[in-house]
Design an enzyme around this catalytic site. Structure first.
Site, short mmCIF file in Angstrom:
data_model
loop_
_atom_site.label_atom_id
_atom_site.label_comp_id
_atom_site.label_asym_id
_atom_site.label_seq_id
_atom_site.Cartn_x
_atom_site.Cartn_y
_atom_site.Cartn_z
N HIS A 104 -7.52 -5.90 -0.35
CA HIS A 104 -6.26 -5.23 -0.01
C HIS A 104 -5.50 -6.09 1.02
CE1 HIS A 104 -3.87 -1.63 -0.39
NE2 HIS A 104 -3.90 -1.38 0.91
N SER B 28 0.82 -1.20 0.00
CA SER B 28 0.00 0.00 0.00
C SER B 28 0.86 1.26 0.00
CB SER B 28 -0.96 -0.04 1.19
OG SER B 28 -2.08 0.76 0.93
N ASP C 17 -9.36 -5.44 -4.94
CA ASP C 17 -8.92 -4.39 -4.02
C ASP C 17 -9.75 -3.14 -4.27
OD1 ASP C 17 -7.58 -2.51 -2.48
OD2 ASP C 17 -5.59 -3.25 -3.01
#
Length: 669
Positions: free
Chosen positions: A348, A211, A317
């Site tokens: 995610h 991320s 995601d």
């Protein structure tokens, strides 16, 4: 192999004492490895090209250095220094050997935590690092790597201010790579003058992170910095504009200023008001493109990337959406960057939490090749691993496959309003469908209602397929629509109509369930365990699956970077980018396209609730079919029984999307 423990009690025997480790390290090195050979410079396992855990983790060197970034982001009149926590085996330096670095640069080490268990850095009473989150240190330090955890400027123990993917964030990590290569200044304390050097480092660095952390890896790679050999971005951003907006349509109810304030240290919040205001002023909620977004667009600088890239992303995601992956991957391909990719069915989620053993093995070989120089063949293996069903994977030599070609498919009217067909033939001139934006509905409701007339969407379906049909890559949908108001948002969604069992990506675990048993991946100390909770796939039975989606503000029809008011009653044409995916629609299923307004919890609604009329003759989708147009023709030829019975109920089994995330990789990352 991992060591398994049960419950919360952790046990792990040290692999070898320091003296024996040092002896083994010398014995296991190939001839000439202590010299300058770039191909084999680490501790080899006997009979293989694989680094072996011959160094002591318990007795590893743990230290902190503050690296000068050359910037003064907080305006205090002195260069910002970022905190760099290091753990490295002590034996190589005693042997006159230098070692490579695995780096995770993050804003989350003190505010939010890393990994499925939200681990934070910890320190002893003297400020020396004790715990490094995640398994990278435990696993790789005994194998002859240093692990470096960088606090981005404005976070934890660093100076400066968070600027959400801008120059300060990227320079926080780039400066450390420069320091590892002798090009930047480091200090033993945050404010002192005693210099620290990285004489133990050979300069070769690999960046990894999920991320926000993976985003920084992308950004640093896009500078072309010397010494960065590879990056492993997991669910990472490639353009920050596309994190906050989809072609002008806002994805969240806040901008980068909120994120900056969330991750900054309490001390930084008091000195970074000016930077916060810039993030407000230069990121207008209109969705207009500004210099701030240009500065945070790494895709445009893909030509500078010199590092290899191992990209990992969940195809479902809904935080860092796969448009980020698709545009980055395509740009890297255009510039000949060495690449590898994993695509899962999760949201995610880190691959450590859905394919742990294979992930650690693959990552080990990847770093051995690109950082230690081992010719272990990983660069000649299939480029792509794709999760087809929960825990079932396939591979491709190249991704997308070379036989993948874009095919234009077109919607047409059906027997009932809003329930049309999808094929190669254009609709007759004058054919239309109409829907009204309902911000209370989402793709979940639209997909469940594909086979019946509803006011909030227009749906178009193929006949039941006679053969499997694979989509691999990024799609676009071109829409010509006439609104009744001056503002309108559009959604375009691809759906596989048919029964399946998939990961429940809408659940809190985004496709995984966390268990209580632990497995251990590397060496442990009292303060830093290598043992992590196991997981399993969280699945759900569905009768239709959303496989790709995209959104746009119709007001950006003339310019993707600037919206303008619409004239009610006037037709506008816009092309909507859909997220990258790799999905096989099985024989007996149908492929569908939905066009609608606000996608609840995934984009924000417009100022009005328009009714939109689609000109079907001027609406189409360009889809990446493996086998191209011929594959589509063969799959839609003849007749096959549908394997999904149309239902007039909301039967989608995936947990409905939750309100949109505002934090890339927040507390459970």
């Amino acid at each position: 192999m991992p060591t398994r423990t049960r419950g919360t009690r952790l046990t792990y025997r040290s692999l070898v004492v320091a003296a024996v480790a040092a002896l083994l390290a010398v014995l296991l090195l190939p001839a000439g490895a202590q010299g300058a050979s770039p191909r084999r410079s680490g501790p080899l396992a006997s009979g293989s090209l694989e680094s072996s855990p011959v160094y002591s983790y318990e007795n590893a060197v743990r230290e902190s250095v503050w690296v000068d970034t050359g910037l003064d982001g907080d305006g205090d009149g002195r260069s910002d220094r970022v905190a760099v926590d290091i753990v490295r085996p002590g034996e190589p330096a005693g042997q006159g050997r230098k070692i490579p670095v695995i780096m995770d640069a993050s804003p989350y080490y003190s505010c939010c935590g890393r990994g499925n268990e939200s681990q934070l850095k910890t320190y002893d009473a003297d400020g020396r690092p004790v715990r490094f989150p995640l398994h990278y240190d435990n696993y790789f330090v005994p194998r002859g790597y240093a692990f470096v955890a960088v606090d981005l400027a404005g976070t934890n123990r660093s100076d400066g201010c968070v600027d959400v993917g801008g120059r300060s964030d990227v320079q926080s990590a780039k400066a450390v790579i420069d320091w590892l290569n002798g090009r930047a200044r480091g200090y033993t304390t945050r404010t002192g003058s005693e210099r620290a050097t990285a004489g133990w480092s050979d300069g070769r660095t690999g960046m990894i992170g999920k991320s926000y952390d993976g985003t920084i890896a992308n950004g640093v790679a896009a500078t072309g910095v010397d010494g960065l050999r590879t990056i492993v971005p997991i669910g990472a951003i490639s353009s920050w504009y596309d994190y906050y907006f989809a072609q002008g349509a806002p994805l969240y109810d806040s901008g980068p200023d909120w994120l900056s304030g969330y991750v900054e240290s309490p001390e930084a919040r008091g000195r970074c008001a000016a930077v916060q205001q810039q993030l407000v002023d230069q990121a207008p909620r209109t969705g207009d493109w500004t210099k701030l977004w240009s500065d945070r667009d790494y895709v445009k600088d893909a030509r500078k990337v010199r590092a290899s890239v191992f990209a990992v992303h969940g195809m479902q995601d809904l935080n860092v959406r796969t448009k980020q992956l698709g545009q980055w991957w395509d740009a890297l391909a255009d510039h000949g960057v060495e690449r590898k990719i994993w695509l899962s069915q999760t949201g995610h989620v880190d691959p450590f939490d859905y394919r742990r053993a294979e992930w650690v093995k693959t990552l080990h070989r990847w770093f051995d090749h690109y950082l230690l120089g081992y010719d272990n063949g990983i660069d000649r293996e299939p480029m792509a691993d794709i999760e087809r069903h929960p825990d079932q994977w396939s591979t491709d030599r190249v991704w997308p496959p070379r036989t993948t070609h874009t095919t234009t498919v077109r919607p047409g009217p059906g027997d009932a309003p809003g329930v049309g067909g999808l094929g190669l033939k254009p609709a007759r001139p004058g054919a239309t469908e109409t829907f009204t934006d309902d911000p209370a509905q989402s793709e979940t409701e639209w997909a469940a209602d594909l086979d019946r007339t509803t006011s909030a969407k227009a749906g178009f379906r193929t006949v039941p397929l006679t053969r499997d049909l694979r989509l691999a890559g990024s799609s676009t949908v071109t829409v010509t629509a006439t609104p009744t108001t001056s503002t309108a948002h559009l959604s375009a969604v691809l759906v596989d109509i048919g029964p399946d069992t998939i990961r429940d990506y809408g659940s809190s675990g985004e496709g995984i369930t966390t268990l209580t048993d632990r497995t251990c991946w590397g060496a442990s100390t009292t303060g830093d365990s290598s043992c992590f909770k196991e997981t399993r796939a969280r699945t759900t039975a569905v009768d239709r699956t959303v496989l790709s989606r995209g959104w746009a503000d119709l007001g950006t029809y003339a310019s993707a970077g600037h919206g303008r008011p619409l004239t009610p009653g006037r037709a506008y044409t816009i092309t909507i980018d859909l997220a990258a995916t790799d999905h096989v629609v099985p024989a007996g299923h149908r492929l569908a396209l939905i066009v609608a307004g606000t996608d609840r919890d995934l984009i924000d609604p417009p100022d009005s609730a328009p009714t939109l009329t689609l000109d079907l003759a001027r609406t189409s989708a360009k889809l990446p079919f493996t086998g191209g147009t011929g594959a589509f023709v063969r799959a839609t030829a003849g007749s096959a029984p549908a394997t999904a019975t149309p239902r007039a109920v909301h039967s989608e089994g995936v947990t409905p999307p939750r309100p949109a995330h505002r934090i890339p990789g927040g507390s459970r990352s």
